[in-house]
Design an enzyme around this catalytic site. Sequence first.
Site, mmCIF file in Angstrom:
data_model
loop_
_atom_site.group_PDB
_atom_site.id
_atom_site.type_symbol
_atom_site.label_atom_id
_atom_site.label_comp_id
_atom_site.label_asym_id
_atom_site.label_seq_id
_atom_site.Cartn_x
_atom_site.Cartn_y
_atom_site.Cartn_z
ATOM 1 N N GLN A 81 -5.620 3.147 -3.799
ATOM 2 C CA GLN A 81 -4.788 3.012 -2.590
ATOM 3 C C GLN A 81 -5.621 2.236 -1.559
ATOM 4 O OE1 GLN A 81 -1.630 3.797 -2.577
ATOM 5 N NE2 GLN A 81 -1.267 3.177 -0.481
ATOM 6 N N LYS A 136 1.038 -7.545 -16.422
ATOM 7 C CA LYS A 136 1.869 -6.339 -16.296
ATOM 8 C C LYS A 136 2.271 -6.106 -14.847
ATOM 9 C CE LYS A 136 -0.953 -2.766 -14.598
ATOM 10 N NZ LYS A 136 -1.933 -1.729 -14.611
ATOM 11 N N ASP A 163 -9.794 -1.495 -19.591
ATOM 12 C CA ASP A 163 -9.278 -1.336 -18.230
ATOM 13 C C ASP A 163 -10.325 -0.566 -17.432
ATOM 14 O OD1 ASP A 163 -7.513 -1.579 -16.145
ATOM 15 O OD2 ASP A 163 -5.885 -0.453 -17.079
ATOM 16 N N GLU A 191 -10.171 29.111 1.208
ATOM 17 C CA GLU A 191 -11.268 28.399 1.883
ATOM 18 C C GLU A 191 -12.577 28.748 1.178
ATOM 19 O OE1 GLU A 191 -11.182 29.146 6.083
ATOM 20 O OE2 GLU A 191 -9.116 28.436 6.264
ATOM 21 N N ASP A 206 -4.061 -6.641 -17.277
ATOM 22 C CA ASP A 206 -3.682 -7.505 -16.158
ATOM 23 C C ASP A 206 -4.845 -8.434 -15.839
ATOM 24 O OD1 ASP A 206 -5.490 -5.872 -14.773
ATOM 25 O OD2 ASP A 206 -3.905 -4.580 -14.010
#
Length: 297
Positions: free
Chosen positions: A95, A189, A217, A37, A166
């Site tokens: 994500q 891709k 990219d 910590e 892509d």
Amino acid sequence: MVFVIGGSGSNGIDAKLAKILGAKHMVPEIHEFPDGEYKIRMPHRLGGEPVIIVQSTYYPQDRRIFELLLISDLARDMGAERIGAVIPYLAFARQNKSFVDGESVSIKTVMSLLNAVGISYLVTVQPHKMEPLGYFKGEVDVVEPIVDIISHVRREVSKPFVMAPDKASMPIAKAAAESLGCGHDYLDKERDLVTGKVRIKKAPDVDLDGMDVIIVDDMISTGGTIITCADFAYSKGAKNVVAAAAHLLMSGDAEKRLKAAKVNMVFGANTIPCKAAKTVDISNAVAERIKEEYELA
Ligand code: R5P
């Protein structure tokens, strides 16, 4: 007067930004405990000034994010008037949805946490996609460094052609190609969600004979995407392949693998420290956004 506070992942952008803005600069002290910590302490008082915290959230991502949360919460407790965060590399941005049923939308959680500790202004660099920025409640500014990166690439190529891995990277490819005055195209891709391996779904019908192919990219992580494109470019007659991306994560042995695939040079921005590449500094571009937002002269 603005206060610029640099976290452990600021990669020197904090000091440069403070200089450009004529702002006060400080780096919080971090005290680690034996169990892993840690606590932070501001070496100076803050008063009622607006605060800009610089923290890029590259590896170890959660530690850097938590450090940013602690700094912001503390700045708020110490009376900061308005808190902005410069997060050059925004972790978890890939994500941005549940790709498989039941998965976390991690970037949504990150954005909620930023808001929860009082951050109301965000500057980031070339996010993976723009839409997830909508999870942040407050003003957002984006810096797109591709044209600056290309100014370094220009000196190294004579017969350029830009390839995107892509369709999503086509706006970056278009900007790069316009800046170089050359053609561009993209590969279709796909990535196996289980193995992470990249393969070409549909290749364009291009003749790259004798060309310097620049693969662009938003980021390079394992290098798999760039390597797949490089193999394609060489199979079409390219004489040289280089890569340009804002964020050079270079995970694992990416550098070695890129070299082995004859990706002869890598260019990027200083959102993440990377010794294996030529990088451009994004501090001036970030400062411009901040000056406008905070109405600084
Ligand atoms: C994915 O869609 C991104 O735009 C990048 O192409 C990807 O994250 C690069 O990862 P890697 O270097 O591991 O192929």
